[in-house]
Design an enzyme around this catalytic site. Structure first.
Site, short mmCIF file in Angstrom:
data_model
loop_
_atom_site.label_atom_id
_atom_site.label_comp_id
_atom_site.label_asym_id
_atom_site.label_seq_id
_atom_site.Cartn_x
_atom_site.Cartn_y
_atom_site.Cartn_z
N THR A 1 -1.11 5.05 4.49
CA THR A 1 -2.09 5.97 5.09
C THR A 1 -3.32 5.23 5.58
O THR A 1 -3.92 5.60 6.60
CB THR A 1 -2.50 7.03 4.04
N THR B 1 0.03 4.62 -0.80
CA THR B 1 -0.25 4.95 -2.20
C THR B 1 0.98 5.46 -2.95
O THR B 1 1.01 5.41 -4.18
CB THR B 1 -1.34 6.04 -2.27
N ASP B 2 1.98 5.95 -2.22
CA ASP B 2 3.10 6.62 -2.89
C ASP B 2 3.83 5.72 -3.87
O ASP B 2 4.24 6.16 -4.95
CB ASP B 2 4.10 7.15 -1.85
N SER C 1 4.75 3.63 2.49
CA SER C 1 5.32 2.97 1.31
C SER C 1 6.51 3.74 0.75
O SER C 1 7.29 3.21 -0.03
CB SER C 1 4.26 2.76 0.23
N1 ASP Z 1 0.59 9.00 1.20
C1 ASP Z 1 0.93 7.67 1.34
C2 ASP Z 1 -0.27 6.76 1.45
O1 ASP Z 1 -1.25 7.05 0.86
C3 ASP Z 1 1.96 7.33 2.32
C4 ASP Z 1 2.54 6.02 1.90
O2 ASP Z 1 2.74 5.81 0.70
O3 ASP Z 1 2.74 5.18 2.75
O4 ASP Z 1 -0.27 5.74 2.06
#
Ligand code: ASP
Length: 330
Positions: A14, A91-92, A58
């Site tokens: 993100t 973050t995932d 991710s």
């Molecule tokens: N929601 C996720 C992020 O915070 C998407 C990911 O993991 O790429 O990046």
């Protein structure tokens, strides 16, 4: 003070995403160099170089890719001219990549992971301040010897303990009852504690055939037996509470362990340790069946550890000893 040198390894997420696709969805499209341009100011006294490792969400990453990423980190921290590494990442699955780096990169230099919850084209995106804090941390003597850490919303956490707790809010990373390691307060790095449950392994690759299965009330043995029959080299169970299963699952665990496949017990609870307390399909039965207890490691973290240990060629009996080390039981 001598100039510090930090590498930012950009992987997407993100923090690098904008609503640029035809259907309006947010996708990773900004380069690491472009992310640096979003900083209101580069941290003083720190030279930053960028390595674009990939540019993806991710949730699309695979185990061999994050192992390659850990090797890329290792190649930088092994250089005399580099003081620390920042990884920008979705973050995932951030906590899994960070824990992997903690397990397989042998260094005292800071390895700092960060990301964002709000896409880069949202006016109050959290990416730039997280990236600035990450660079400060990676350049800080105070972050030396802490292993892989995640910094988010000013707080930083040990890779072993941290988890993503909220699907969308910016203050998402927390270490439960263990608490954060420290914080970055307007550029000042404060360290409150250092992690002790750490160990480095040297696998040549990761074993990717490790399944993670979550139990729910009344589940039968279907998925657990299918996992073993379809070639899993280890199975991680997210059991109930203290590490309990249903009777059919407990029976399946006994059969699977007897046939040579390690089964690792973790808890669906977000905090606390598994322990062989209960019978009738509970943790005591799983222990008698030969399952490995993973302390308070979460299911995803226990899976990463199993991938590392099997990749390093450990037999099931030796795996149990290493789980005791990381669980704090050794
Ligand atoms: N929601 C996720 C992020 O915070 C998407 C990911 O993991 O790429 O990046």
């Amino acid at each position: 003070m001598a100039q510090k040198k930090v590498v930012v390894i950009a992987t997407g997420g993100t923090i690098a995403s904008r609503h640029v696709s035809d259907d309006g969805s947010s996708i990773a499209d900004m380069s690491g160099e472009a992310l640096l341009e979003t900083l209101h100011g580069r941290p003083n006294g720190v030279e930053v170089i960028v390595d674009q490792f990939c540019n993806v969400g991710s949730y699309t990453l695979e185990l061999p890719t994050i192992f390659d990423l850990a090797k890329r980190i290792e190649s930088y921290v092994g250089r005399d001219d580099i003081d620390g590494v920042v990884v920008t990442h979705g973050t995932d699955t951030l906590e899994e990549t960070a824990f992997l780096a903690d397990l397989v990169v042998d260094t005292r230099k800071p390895m700092v992971f960060t990301g964002a919850q709000r896409s880069a084209d949202i006016p109050d995106t959290d990416g730039p301040r997280n990236l600035a804090d990450a660079i400060r941390l990676a350049a800080s003597e105070r972050a030396v010897g802490l292993g892989a850490i995640i910094v988010f919303e000013q707080d930083f956490h040990a890779a072993r303990d941290v988890t993503k707790t909220h699907a969308s809010r910016v203050d998402t990373f927390a270490s439960g009852e263990h608490g954060k390691l420290g914080e970055v307060d307007e550029g000042d790095v404060i360290v409150f504690r250092a992690p002790t449950l750490r160990k480095t392994y040297r696998p040549q690759k990761l074993e990717t055939r490790v399944d993670l299965i979550k139990l729910a009330v009344g589940v039968d043995d279907k998925f657990v037996r299918f996992s073993a029959q379809s070639g899993a080299k280890a199975i991680v169970l997210e059991c109930f509470g203290r590490g309990n299963a249903t009777l059919p699952v407990a029976k399946a665990v006994a059969d699977i362990v007897a046939a040579g496949t390690p089964v690792i017990v973790t808890s669906r609870c977000t905090q606390g340790r598994v322990k062989p307390v209960y019978g009738n399909g509970g943790g005591a039965d799983l222990m008698h069946a030969g399952a490995i207890f993973a302390g308070d490691l979460t299911g995803p973290k226990a899976r990463i550890l199993a991938c590392v240990l099997l990749g390093a060629g450990l037999a099931a009996a030796d795996m149990a000893a290493e789980f005791r080390v990381l669980a704090g039981d050794a």
